[in-house]
Write a protein that holds these residues in place. Structure first.
Motif, PDB file in Angstrom:
ATOM      1  N   ARG A 313       0.834  -1.198   0.000  1.00 39.60           N
ATOM      2  CA  ARG A 313       0.000   0.000   0.000  1.00 39.60           C
ATOM      3  C   ARG A 313       0.870   1.250   0.000  1.00 39.60           C
ATOM      4  O   ARG A 313       1.891   1.316   0.685  1.00 39.60           O
ATOM      5  N   PRO A 320      -7.234   7.045   5.058  1.00 36.95           N
ATOM      6  CA  PRO A 320      -7.485   5.811   5.820  1.00 36.95           C
ATOM      7  C   PRO A 320      -6.631   4.662   5.290  1.00 36.95           C
ATOM      8  O   PRO A 320      -6.315   4.593   4.099  1.00 36.95           O
ATOM      9  N   GLU A 322      -6.596   0.454   5.319  1.00 37.68           N
ATOM     10  CA  GLU A 322      -7.335  -0.778   5.612  1.00 37.68           C
ATOM     11  C   GLU A 322      -6.511  -1.978   5.181  1.00 37.68           C
ATOM     12  O   GLU A 322      -5.994  -2.017   4.061  1.00 37.68           O
ATOM     13  N   LEU A 324      -6.550  -6.447   5.403  1.00 32.86           N
ATOM     14  CA  LEU A 324      -7.369  -7.625   5.653  1.00 32.86           C
ATOM     15  C   LEU A 324      -6.485  -8.813   6.000  1.00 32.86           C
ATOM     16  O   LEU A 324      -5.404  -8.994   5.439  1.00 32.86           O
ATOM     17  N   TRP A 344      -2.617  -7.456  14.699  1.00 36.06           N
ATOM     18  CA  TRP A 344      -1.702  -6.903  13.696  1.00 36.06           C
ATOM     19  C   TRP A 344      -0.478  -6.337  14.394  1.00 36.06           C
ATOM     20  O   TRP A 344      -0.585  -5.679  15.435  1.00 36.06           O
ATOM     21  N   ARG A 389     -10.374  -7.318   9.754  1.00 43.34           N
ATOM     22  CA  ARG A 389      -9.958  -6.071   9.121  1.00 43.34           C
ATOM     23  C   ARG A 389      -9.381  -5.117  10.154  1.00 43.34           C
ATOM     24  O   ARG A 389      -9.944  -4.935  11.237  1.00 43.34           O
ATOM     25  N   LEU A 390      -8.256  -4.500   9.768  1.00 41.50           N
ATOM     26  CA  LEU A 390      -7.646  -3.429  10.556  1.00 41.50           C
ATOM     27  C   LEU A 390      -7.833  -2.126   9.786  1.00 41.50           C
ATOM     28  O   LEU A 390      -7.499  -2.048   8.599  1.00 41.50           O
ATOM     29  N   ARG A 391      -8.352  -1.088  10.451  1.00 46.89           N
ATOM     30  CA  ARG A 391      -8.582   0.198   9.795  1.00 46.89           C
ATOM     31  C   ARG A 391      -8.037   1.321  10.664  1.00 46.89           C
ATOM     32  O   ARG A 391      -8.427   1.468  11.825  1.00 46.89           O
ATOM     33  N   GLU A 393      -8.094   5.249  10.682  1.00 47.86           N
ATOM     34  CA  GLU A 393      -8.874   6.302  10.033  1.00 47.86           C
ATOM     35  C   GLU A 393      -7.993   7.350   9.373  1.00 47.86           C
ATOM     36  O   GLU A 393      -8.346   7.885   8.324  1.00 47.86           O
TER      37      GLU A 393
END
Length: 612
Positions: A313, A320, A322, A324, A344, A389-391, A393
């Motif tokens: 990424r 944000p 994100e 998975l 994570w 899922r890790l998010r 913001e």
């Protein structure tokens, strides 16, 4: 007429010895009290020993059988003295070792019959040929042996054990680590006499011949109905992870909770029939064993796998992030027997090791943040049966690094106790966050250049900024380092005061303990004032500005920082202070003394100032 008197004389010594010998010595042959009940096809041992005998210490024994159809006809079985003693009906069995007499010691022996037959029932006589000088006592003893038919039955209890069963005989089961392993056994007997059954479950290594040396007992019900476990399983039985119960009149069920890798193997059920002999002791009269199943334990460590996405990424600050994580493998569902936790970890680019924890979901589904991430808008959630899922913001440049997903599998023992059975990490997933591009510079100085004791010292800090997003805010703090004999102290710098990015002042501790004021005197100019300056305020001061960015989640991120050069603050004494005491003594003396003192002090002060 005179009375007739009789005098009783003691016996003579030879007669006394004869009487004592007759009372204390008499040969006696002892065999078990009968009748004895044994089962056809099993082994029997009948002991015989002789006491109170004369002659050599090694006595001989002869065994005879009186069958019910000929109760007065003795049939010679075997002898310790004569190898040709056996009748023809016993000769082949004696030569084959199936029937034998074994000497335990000089005056004790045992008759052993390996496989009883129905015609072996009858009265058994143990005879000891005389070695005595006188025929006194018993030279033989008899015991009745009754042979019962073999009616003990053992089999696997239908339906088959719990698990994935293949159509083979015996069945092959596959259970997941942490699941229950349940096996059933049917054991019954129709013996007409009062007997007790002992049933035990055992495990052996597959493809190894089963025997007492290779069969490891798991758990069993003894003839007195007590439940006992083999040594490796005793702790699990005490903890309630291993259970054995009787269901109905002939069904026994063993449950091994929280199956482990070491529980794999071939399981057997052994039933033993026991009867109580007339002397009160219990004897095993029959035993049978059957194979229940071949059990394979599918360990979680061999199945647990973790993958991450969507790939490398690249994002900007404030956007944000994100990620998975998918946990896969032939795993039991979370619930009664198994539980999972997922988290994570992040390591800065180039840093060794898995890094520090960002966020995780524990076995109860409760989320938590790792150290340093408190107060940020970070979500960790389960979005599918095995997808997490890790998010974040609003990503920050400090969030750049390699991310790994860590999954742990637990199995549940008795009650709610969990035991970690496996763990797996995903491959590293690189995440890049663009830098803010903020460059700060700071210049600080002491207004007026020279300050005296009792005055106010004003320190100014001008900040220059290059780059950065719109809405960038500045903060500045003032720090002091004390000096000792012209050298800076090893004590870390101490915060004196500052103004944050939100315009709120923060006051620290002034060395002299007097009042302090911090203020913003321009868009990029900060001022520190030390009122009523004292000698304790001497030190090296510096200004530390920082740039802050507020993201969409209203969190603040430090985008840059700088440090000004050092500013030395030295409180001078006024000249009149040096003359005050001498003037009290006398004008003339004071002038001379004052001038001398002033010159000396000024010289010393100038030397120290040059060092600074």
């Amino acid at each position: 007429m005179g009375a007739l008197r009789a005098t009783l004389l003691p016996p003579s010594p030879p007669l006394l010895l004869l009487m004592l010998g007759m009372g204390c010595w008499a040969r006696e042959v002892l065999v078990p009290e009968g009748p004895l009940y044994r089962v056809a096809g099993t082994a029997v041992s009948i002991s015989c020993n002789v006491t109170e005998y004369e002659g050599p210490a090694q006595q001989n024994f002869e065994w005879f059988l009186y069958r019910p159809e000929a109760p007065d006809t003795p049939l010679s079985i075997v002898s310790t003295k004569d190898a040709q003693f056996s009748y023809a009906i016993f000769k082949p069995r004696v030569l084959a070792g199936e029937v034998q007499v074994q000497r335990l010691q000089g005056d004790a022996s045992v008759l052993k019959i390996a496989r009883l037959q129905a015609q072996d029932a009858g009265i058994y006589e143990c005879h000891t040929p005389s070695t005595d000088t006188r025929y006194l006592g018993s030279y033989s003893s008899k015991v009745e042996l009754r042979v019962l038919p073999d009616v003990l039955q053992v089999s696997a209890a239908p339906p088959g054990p719990r698990g994935r069963q293949a159509p083979t005989s015996p069945p092959r089961l596959t259970v997941h680590e942490g699941q229950e392993l349940a096996l059933g056994c049917l054991a019954r007997t129709s013996t007409q006499k009062h007997t007790h059954l002992a049933v035990s479950f055992g495990r052996s290594v597959p493809e190894v011949p089963v025997g007492r040396a290779t069969l490891q007992e798991v758990v069993g019900i003894r003839s007195d109905l007590a439940v006992e476990a083999g040594a490796p399983y005793a702790e699990r039985l005490a903890a309630g992870e291993l259970r054995l119960g009787k269901e109905g009149s002939d069904r026994y069920r063993m449950v091994v909770g929280g199956a482990q890798a070491g529980d794999a193997g071939t399981y057997h059920c052994t039933a033993a029939e026991w009867i109580q002999d007339p002397d009160g002791s219990w004897a095993q009269i029959a035993e049978k064993r059957t194979v229940l199943a071949h059990v394979d334990v599918q360990t979680l460590s061999s199945q647990l796998a973790v993958t991450v996405g969507p790939g490398e990424r690249r994002i900007g600050p404030g956007e944000p992030l994100e990620l998975l994580c998918n946990v896969s493998g032939a795993l039991p569902p979370a619930g009664r027997h198994a539980a999972y936790s997922v988290g994570w970890e992040m390591a800065p680019a180039g840093a060794p090791g898995p890094g520090r924890l960002v966020a995780q979901l524990d076995t109860e589904g409760v989320g938590s943040l790792g150290p340093g991430y408190e107060g940020r808008h970070i979500a960790m959630e389960k979005v599918a049966s095995r997808t997490y899922r890790l998010r974040l913001e609003a990503a920050r440049p400090g969030d750049a690094g390699t991310y790994r997903c860590l999954a742990k599998a637990y199995v549940r023992g008795s009650g709610t106790r969990l035991r970690e059975a496996a763990s797996a990490r995903s491959r590293p997933l690189p995440v890049h966050v663009r830098e803010e591009g903020v460059v700060l510079e700071a210049v600080a100085w002491l207004a007026g250049g020279t300050v005296y004791r009792g005055e106010t010292a004003s320190l100014l800090c001008n900040i220059s900024v290059r780059g950065g997003p719109p809405g960038l805010r500045l903060a500045a703090s003032w720090w002091v380092e004390r000096s000792e004999d012209g050298e800076l102290s090893s004590v870390p710098a101490q915060l004196v005061g500052g103004v944050g990015q939100d315009g709120v002042a923060e006051l620290g501790v002034r060395p002299g303990g007097g009042p302090v004021s911090v203020e913003l005197v321009g868009p990029r100019s900060h001022r520190l004032r030390l009122h009523s300056l004292g000698p304790e305020d001497e030190g090296v001061y510096h200004c530390a500005p920082s740039a802050w960015v507020q993201h969409a989640d209203y969190s603040w991120y430090q985008a840059g920082s700088a440090r000004s050069g050092p500013v030395t603050v030295y409180p001078y004494m006024h000249a009149l202070d040096t003359l005050f005491v001498p003037l009290l003594v006398g004008t003339a003396v004071a002038l001379v003394t004052g001038a001398t003192v002033l010159g000396t002090i000024t010289c010393c002060f100038m030397k120290r100032l040059r060092k600074r």
